[in-house]
Design an enzyme around this catalytic site. Structure first.
Site, PDB file in Angstrom:
ATOM      1  CG  HIS A 273     -13.740 -13.483  37.579  1.00 35.18           C
ATOM      2  ND1 HIS A 273     -13.109 -12.550  36.816  1.00 35.18           N
ATOM      3  CD2 HIS A 273     -12.883 -13.811  38.573  1.00 35.18           C
ATOM      4  CE1 HIS A 273     -11.907 -12.316  37.322  1.00 35.18           C
ATOM      5  NE2 HIS A 273     -11.749 -13.072  38.392  1.00 35.18           N
ATOM      6  CB  ALA A 295     -20.036   4.169  22.378  1.00 33.20           C
ATOM      7  CB  VAL A 297     -14.776   2.918  23.969  1.00 33.21           C
ATOM      8  CG1 VAL A 297     -13.685   2.318  24.840  1.00 33.21           C
ATOM      9  CG2 VAL A 297     -15.899   3.477  24.814  1.00 33.21           C
ATOM     10  N   PRO A 300      -8.977  -2.090  21.529  1.00 36.80           N
ATOM     11  CG  PRO A 300      -7.776  -3.381  23.045  1.00 36.80           C
ATOM     12  CD  PRO A 300      -8.827  -2.318  22.967  1.00 36.80           C
ATOM     13  CB  SER A 302      -6.551  -9.334  20.380  1.00 40.98           C
ATOM     14  OG  SER A 302      -5.150  -9.181  20.424  1.00 40.98           O
TER      15      SER A 302
END
Lengths: 615, 430
Positions: A273, A295, A297, A300, A302
C-alpha cells in the site's frame, strides 16, 4: 437517517462506470437482505446512454445508463450515493463534480493511484460540506441489511457465511480493502456480526480516516463495540489515541496495526500500500500499537490472537447485558450466476453452434488446433492458412503453393468482366467498400467464375463413369449441357493460355498424380478437332486440378463430390477475385469518378405503343 | 508507489523551468549542471557543456542521501580535470555513509557536477505537505543541520483549499532580510506554486543563496507523488525514480518490478534473506504484511526469506512467472542443516479475484519445480478464501498428492495466519 449513518435500507446509488458485475453483486446483496428496491438507480457512462440488464433474484430488470451525473440526478433526485469506478485519471474530477451537487452525500472512490493533492482537496471540501468520501484505493464496504458498495465482501456465499445480510453489533473499519473481507470474517466468527464495515483505502491520505468512521460508530447506539485494523505508516492512529484521551471514543475498541515486521526489513521497503511506509519512529506499527494499548485500546499481541481479543470483548459486553440475542432472519435463495454454476460444474446446457475449424477462447486463438503464432512462425502462408481453415489439414508445400498460384492467377481480369464492372458502377454511385465489392461478388456464379465448380463436376462425372472422351462429349450433348471449363475467346491450341500452361506444368511437376487433368486434356483433344479455341480454359484447368489436388491429398471421391456441391472450388475464385474488386474500388475512389449513367445510344429501346391488356 | 524521492539534478532541472514560469519571469533560476552516471563518457561530456572547462565546479553524489559533506563526498571549487579524477575514483565503489537514521552501505554511481558559486548568505527553505495544509519553513540559518537551529525556523501553513496569493509572504519572512525580502517572497511563491502544480510532496533547499539577484540552490531534496505522473509528464520531463541508496535490487527483484510495470496487477518482491527457510507467496497488499508480521511476531525473523505480494487479479501467466521466481530462489540450495523449508501461499478472503484462476499459475510453476521442491524439502501451506476458493484449494491439494509434495490447504474457517504457526510450530523448530 441520522447524521452518523451513511446508508439505510432505502439508499440508492449511481455507479460511475460500466461496472455490471459489481452492480449485480450489489443487487444480489439487496435481494438477500430483502430490500424493497434495488440499490443501484442508474449508471453514469459518459460514452453513451441506454440500459443495462441485471438480475433481481431470478427476474431480469433494466437499469438506465446516463451520460452525465446531471442527467442521472434529474431522473433520480432521491439518490445520494455515487460509487465511483472511474479510472485514477478521472476519479478526482468526477468525485469533485459529485461533491458540488446538492444531492450526492456519499462518494466512494474505488481507483488506486489518484494524486494525493487531488484527494486532499476532495477530503477537505467534503468535510466542509458535511459529505462523506470512502477511498480512494478501496473496495468500499457495506452496511448489512441496507447497502453494499460494489465488490465489497466478495461472493454471495461469503456474505451468507459471514451473515453480512443482517446487522450485528460491531462497527469495523480497516485501511486495506483486500483485508476488509477477512476482517468481516473474523468479526462474524467471534461476535454477533458486523453493523457497518468499511476499508478507507491504503493511500497516504485516505479521504476519510479510521478515526472519522470510529467517531461515527461511537455516536451510533446500535454499535456496541468497534474493531479496527490499521497499518504501518502515517500518523492517523495517533488521532485515535487522542480521541480516546479526549473521551470522544468511549466504546470498546479492538485494534491491531499491521506492519510490525517493518523494522526487520531494510529501510525504505514499500509495502503493497502507498501509505504503508514508516518515515519516522512514530509511524512504526510497534509504536502505534503501544500507544493505542496505553490509551486503553484492546490490542492483541499479534494478528494471531486478534480474533480472540474480539471474542473476549464481545462476550464481556454480552455478559454485562449490553448486547442482546436476536432472532436470525430467514434469507431468500439468491440464484447463482450461470457462469459461476458452470465454473463449479453444477449445470450444463446443449450448445447451439459448433465450430471445428478454430477456437479463440484460449490464451491464444488457433486455426484448427495450430496456435496463430505458430502459423506465422512456421510460415504457413495464405495457402497453408486456407489449408487449416478450409481443408482442416496441414497441407504439403506443393498444395499450399498451388493454392497461392491459383489465387494470384484469378486475382483480376480487367474492369470489363461483370463483377469488376458492378464494383466500379457501385463505387461510382458513392457506396462504400463493402457495398461495392458485394455487388461484384454477387455476379460470381455459373456464368462468371463459377465454371470452376462446374468443370470439376462435369469432368469428374465423365471420368467416374469411365466414359471415353468422345462418349463423354456425346453424353453431355445428349443431356443438352455445355461442358464447363472448355472454350476461350482468343486462346487456342496454337496460341495457348499462358495461365493454364503454368498451372498444368506445376501440377505435372509437383502433384503425385493428376488423372483428371489427363482426362480433361484428352477431352480437349476431341473438342479442338471441332474448333481450335475449344481448349481447357482457366476455369476448367483450376477445376480439374483441384480435383487432382484433392485426390493427391487422399480425399475420397465421395468427399470431393460433397466439396464441389458446397461450392468449395468457387471459393478460390472468390477469394482471389475479391482482391481485384477491391483494387477497382480503390482505383475509382482515388480517381474521384462521378456517378455512372449508361448512355442511351447503348440501349435498344423497343417498347410497344401500348401494353397488352389482359382480360 | 506514491511518494518518491527524486535526484537533486532533476529537482533543479524542474526548478529552472518552473520558477521563471510561476513568477512571470521575475525569478531567474539557472541550472548549470550535469548528471554523471555509470555510462557517461567523461571525456566527451564537456563538449555539450562547455562551461565545465571554464568554471570552477562542485561535485557530489546524487543518490537520494544527504550529509554528503560530513561523509567526505563533497568536492568544492575544483577544475573539470580534478572533478573527472575525483568521480572516476569513486564511480561504482561501495561506500558506507552515516545518516541521521544510521549507517547505509551502497554503491556510488550517480554524481552531480555544478558551477561553483561563491556566496555569502545561506538560507533554508522547505515545504512539507500534510493532510489539510502545506507548510512553508524558512530560516536565515541555512547550510547546517536545521534541527540544531530549529528555533530560527519560521513557518506558514497554506490550507489545501487556499491559494498562496492570498497570503502575505513578505510579512511572514524574517525582518532581517531587509531589502531581499521582496525577491525572496517572490521566490517562495514560485517554489510553492511549482510544488502544487508539479505534485511535489516535499521540497527542501538547504541552503540556497542569492547571486546577482537570482536564487541559487546549493542543495535540493525533493519527493514527488508518482500517482500524478500522467498529469505531469510534460512538467517532469524524462524523470526516473532511483532506488533509495543501499537498496540495490537483485535481478529477481528487478524481474518482478518489470512484471509489475507491465500490467495493472500488482507484484512485489523484496528478498530479505535468501538463506531463510520461510518464503511468502501472499495475495494482497494488506495480507502480505500480516504474514510477514506473524513470522516476525512468532520470533522467526532470521528465517524470513522474503516480503512479497501479488494482487489486482493478475493473469495466470503473471502468477506463473512470479511463482517461478520465488520457487527458483527458494530451491537453489538446500538448508545447510538439512531442515525443511516452507512456502506460505497465503491470503485473505478475496473480494473479486478468482482464486482458482490465480492458483492455476501457481500450480503450473509448482509442477515445473516439483523435483527441485522435493530436493529442497519444501512444505507448502495454503490459506485462502474468495470466489471459487474451494476449487482452488482442491486443485492445490490434488497437485500435492499427485506430485508427492506436502501441501496442506485451508479456507476461511481457519484464521488467516494460522498456517504460519502451523508451519513454524511443527517443523521449523525441529
Amino acid at each position: 437517517m441520522e447524521n452518523y449513518e451513511l446508508f439505510d435500507k432505502n439508499t440508492r446509488a449511481f455507479i460511475y462506470g460500466q461496472q455490471q458485475r459489481a452492480a449485480q453483486r450489489m443487487l444480489d446483496f439487496d435481494y438477500l437482505c430483502k430490500r424493497e428496491k434495488p440499490s443501484v438507480a442508474g449508471f453514469i457512462t459518459p460514452t453513451g446512454d441506454g440500459y443495462n440488464k441485471l438480475f433481481w433474484g431470478t427476474k431480469e430488470i433494466i437499469i438506465p445508463r446516463y451520460v452525465s451525473l446531471k442527467d442521472a440526478i434529474k431522473a433520480h433526485p432521491e439518490v445520494d450515493v455515487m460509487v465511483n469506478f472511474a479510472s485514477e485519471r478521472s476519479c478526482a474530477e468526477t468525485t469533485m463534480e459529485a461533491l458540488e451537487t446538492e444531492n450526492i452525500r456519499t462518494i466512494i472512490m474505488i481507483a488506486e493511484g489518484v494524486p494525493q493533492r487531488d484527494v486532499r482537496k476532495i477530503a477537505k471540501l467534503a468535510k466542509e460540506k458535511g459529505k462523506w468520501i470512502i477511498g480512494p484505493a478501496t473496495v468500499g464496504g457495506l452496511k448489512p441489511g441496507c447497502f453494499k458498495i460494489g465488490n465489497a465482501a466478495g461472493t454471495i456465499q461469503n456474505i451468507r457465511d459471514t451473515k453480512l445480510y443482517r446487522p450485528g453489533s460491531v462497527g469495523f473499519v480497516s485501511v486495506s480493502g483486500g483485508l476488509s473481507n477477512e476482517g468481516y470474517n473474523i468479526v462474524s466468527r467471534n461476535t454477533d456480526g458486523i453493523y457497518e464495515g468499511y476499508a478507507v483505502g491504503g493511500d497516504v491520505y485516505p479521504a476519510t480516516t479510521l478515526l472519522d468512521h470510529l467517531l461515527r460508530y461511537e455516536q451510533n447506539p446500535h454499535i456496541k463495540m468497534m474493531v479496527s485494523l490499521g497499518e504501518v505508516g502515517g500518523k492517523d492512529e495517533y488521532q485515535i489515541v487522542q480521541a480516546i484521551k479526549d473521551k470522544k471514543i468511549t466504546k470498546p475498541l479492538v485494534m491491531w496495526v499491521t506492519g510490525t515486521c517493518a523494522e526487520m526489513l531494510p529501510g525504505g521497503v514499500q509495502f503493497g500500500h502507498a501509505g504503508a511506509k514508516a518515515d519516522s519512529k512514530e509511524d512504526t506499527a510497534k509504536a502505534k500499537n503501544e500507544a493505542l494499548r496505553q490509551a486503553g485500546v484492546i490490542v492483541p499481541d499479534s494478528f494471531e490472537d486478534y480474533g480472540d481479543k474480539i471474542k473476549m470483548t464481545y462476550e464481556k459486553l454480552k455478559a454485562e447485558g449490553k448486547i442482546k440475542d436476536f432472532g436470525e432472519p430467514s434469507t431468500p435463495n439468491v440464484p447463482m450466476d450461470y457462469a459461476q454454476a458452470v465454473a463449479e460444474g453444477l449445470v450444463r446446457k446443449p450448445t447451439n453452434f459448433i465450430s471445428t475449424i478454430c477456437d479463440e477462447t484460449g490464451e491464444i486463438h488457433n486455426y484448427c488446433g495450430v496456435p496463430i503464432d505458430q502459423v506465422i512462425k512456421e510460415k504457413y502462408g495464405i495457402g497453408g492458412t486456407l489449408g487449416l481453415l478450409w481443408f482442416k489439414k496441414v497441407l504439403p508445400q506443393y498444395a499450399r503453393d498451388f493454392i497461392e498460384l491459383v489465387i494470384q492467377i484469378v486475382a483480376d481480369h480487367g474492369p470489363a468482366v461483370s463483377g469488376a464492372h458492378n464494383t466500379i458502377v457501385t463505387a461510382r454511385a458513392g457506396k462504400n467498400l463493402i457495398e461495392s465489392i458485394i455487388s461484384g461478388i454477387v455476379t460470381i456464379g455459373p456464368r462468371f467464375g463459377g465454371a470452376v465448380n462446374g468443370a470439376a463436376k462435369h469432368f469428374s462425372w465423365g471420368m467416374e463413369n469411365n466414359l471415353e472422351p468422345r462418349a463423354f462429349i456425346d453424353e453431355m450433348k445428349k443431356k443438352n449441357v455445355r461442358i464447363q471449363g472448355i472454350g476461350h475467346r482468343i486462346h487456342s491450341v496454337d496460341n495457348p493460355d499462358e495461365r493454364c500452361e503454368i498451372m498444368m506444368n506445376f501440377a505435372k511437376e509437383h502433384f503425385p498424380k493428376h488423372p483428371l487433368l489427363d482426362y480433361a486434356l484428352a477431352v480437349q483433344n476431341v473438342t479442338t478437332m471441332k474448333k481450335n479455341t475449344l481448349i481447357l480454359n482457366v476455369d476448367g484447368t483450376i477445376g480439374v486440378l483441384f480435383v487432382d489436388l484433392l485426390k493427391s491429398l487422399n480425399y475420397k471421391d465421395e468427399e470431393i463430390k460433397e466439396m464441389i456441391d458446397m461450392g468449395f472450388f468457387n471459393a478460390f475464385f472468390i477469394i482471389g477475385r475479391t482482391m481485384g474488386f477491391m483494387g477497382h474500388y480503390f482505383d475509382q475512389k482515388r480517381l474521384k469518378t462521378p456517378l455512372y449513367r449508361h448512355p442511351w445510344d447503348d440501349i435498344l429501346y423497343d417498347v410497344p405503343d401500348k401494353p397488352e391488356v389482359v382480360k | 508507489m506514491a511518494q518518491k524521492g527524486i535526484r537533486e539534478y532533476d529537482a533543479k532541472r524542474m526548478m529552472s523551468k518552473a520558477l521563471p514560469h510561476f513568477s512571470d519571469g521575475k525569478i531567474k533560476f539557472e541550472a548549470s549542471q550535469v548528471l554523471i552516471g555509470p555510462k557517461t563518457d567523461l571525456s566527451k561530456i564537456a563538449e555539450d557543456h562547455p562551461w565545465l572547462k571554464t568554471e570552477k565546479l562542485v561535485a557530489k553524489p546524487d543518490q537520494l542521501f544527504g550529509k554528503r559533506g560530513k561523509n567526505n563526498l563533497l568536492y568544492v571549487n575544483k577544475s573539470w580535470s580534478e572533478v573527472k579524477n575525483w568521480i572516476s575514483e569513486r564511480m561504482n565503489k561501495t561506500v558506507t555513509i552515516s545518516q541521521t537514521t544510521g549507517e547505509t552501505t551502497g554503491i556510488l554511481n550517480y554524481f552531480l557536477v555544478e558551477k561553483f558559486v561563491p556566496h555569502e548568505e545561506e538560507y533554508y527553505i522547505a515545504i512539507t505537505t500534510h493532510r489539510e495544509y502545506d507548510t512553508i519553513h524558512f530560516s536565515l540559518k541555512g547550510g547546517v543541520n536545521i534541527e540544531e537551529v530549529w528555533d530560527s525556523v519560521v513557518t506558514l501553513d497554506i490550507p489545501i483549499l487556499k491559494k498562496i496569493d492570498e497570503f502575505d509572504i513578505a510579512g511572514f519572512l524574517p525582518q532581517e532580510l531587509g531589502g531581499k525580502k521582496k525577491i525572496i517572497a517572490e521566490f517562495t511563491k514560485a517554489l510553492y506554486k511549482m510544488l502544487v502544480e508539479y505534485h511535489f510532496v516535499y521540497l527542501e533547499l538547504n541552503p540556497f543563496t542569492f547571486v546577482d539577484g537570482a536564487p541559487v540552490a546549493l542543495d535540493a531534496v525533493a519527493k514527488v507523488d508518482d500517482y500524478a505522473s500522467y498529469q505531469c509528464a510534460e512538467y517532469w520531463g524524462n524523470l526516473k525514480f532511483p532506488n533509495p541508496f543501499g537498496l540495490e535490487k537483485t535481478p529477481e527483484e528487478e524481474k518482478v518490478d518489470d512484471l509489475d510495470d507491465r500490467t495493472g496487477a500488482s507484484l512485489k518482491l523484496t528478498i530479505l534473506n535468501p538463506d531463510g527457510r520461510i518464503w511468502n507467496l501472499v495475495a494482497g497488499g494488506g495480507a502480505s504484511v500480516i504474514y510477514a508480521d506473524t513470522v516476525v511476531d512468532l520470533g522467526y525473523t532470521s528465517e524470513l526469506a522474503n516480503y512479497g505480494e501479488y494482487s489486482g487479479n493478475p493473469s495466470t501467466e503473471l502468477t506463473y512467472a512470479y511463482t517461478k521466481t520465488i520457487l527458483d530462489l527458494m530451491t537453489r540450495k538446500k538448508d545447510a542443516q538439512g531442515r525443511p523449508k516452507f512456502l506460505l501461499i497465503g491470503g485473505g478472503i478475496a473480494n473479486f479475484t478468482d482464486v482458482a484462476k490465480t492458483f492455476t499459475g501457481i500450480i503450473q510453476a509448482i509442477k515445473e519445480y516439483k523435483d527441485k521442491l522435493k530436493a529442497a524439502n519444501v512444505n507448502i501451506y495454503v490459506r485462502r478464501g474468495g470466489p471459487n476458493y474451494m476449487e482452488g484449494l482442491n486443485n492445490m491439494k490434488e497437485v500435492g498428492i499427485k506430485l508427492g509434495i506436502p501441501i496442506e490447504v485451508y479456507g476461511p474457517e481457519t484464521h488467516m495466519t494460522k498456517i504460519v504457526s502451523m508451519a513454524l510450530d511443527k517443523k521449523v523448530g525441529e
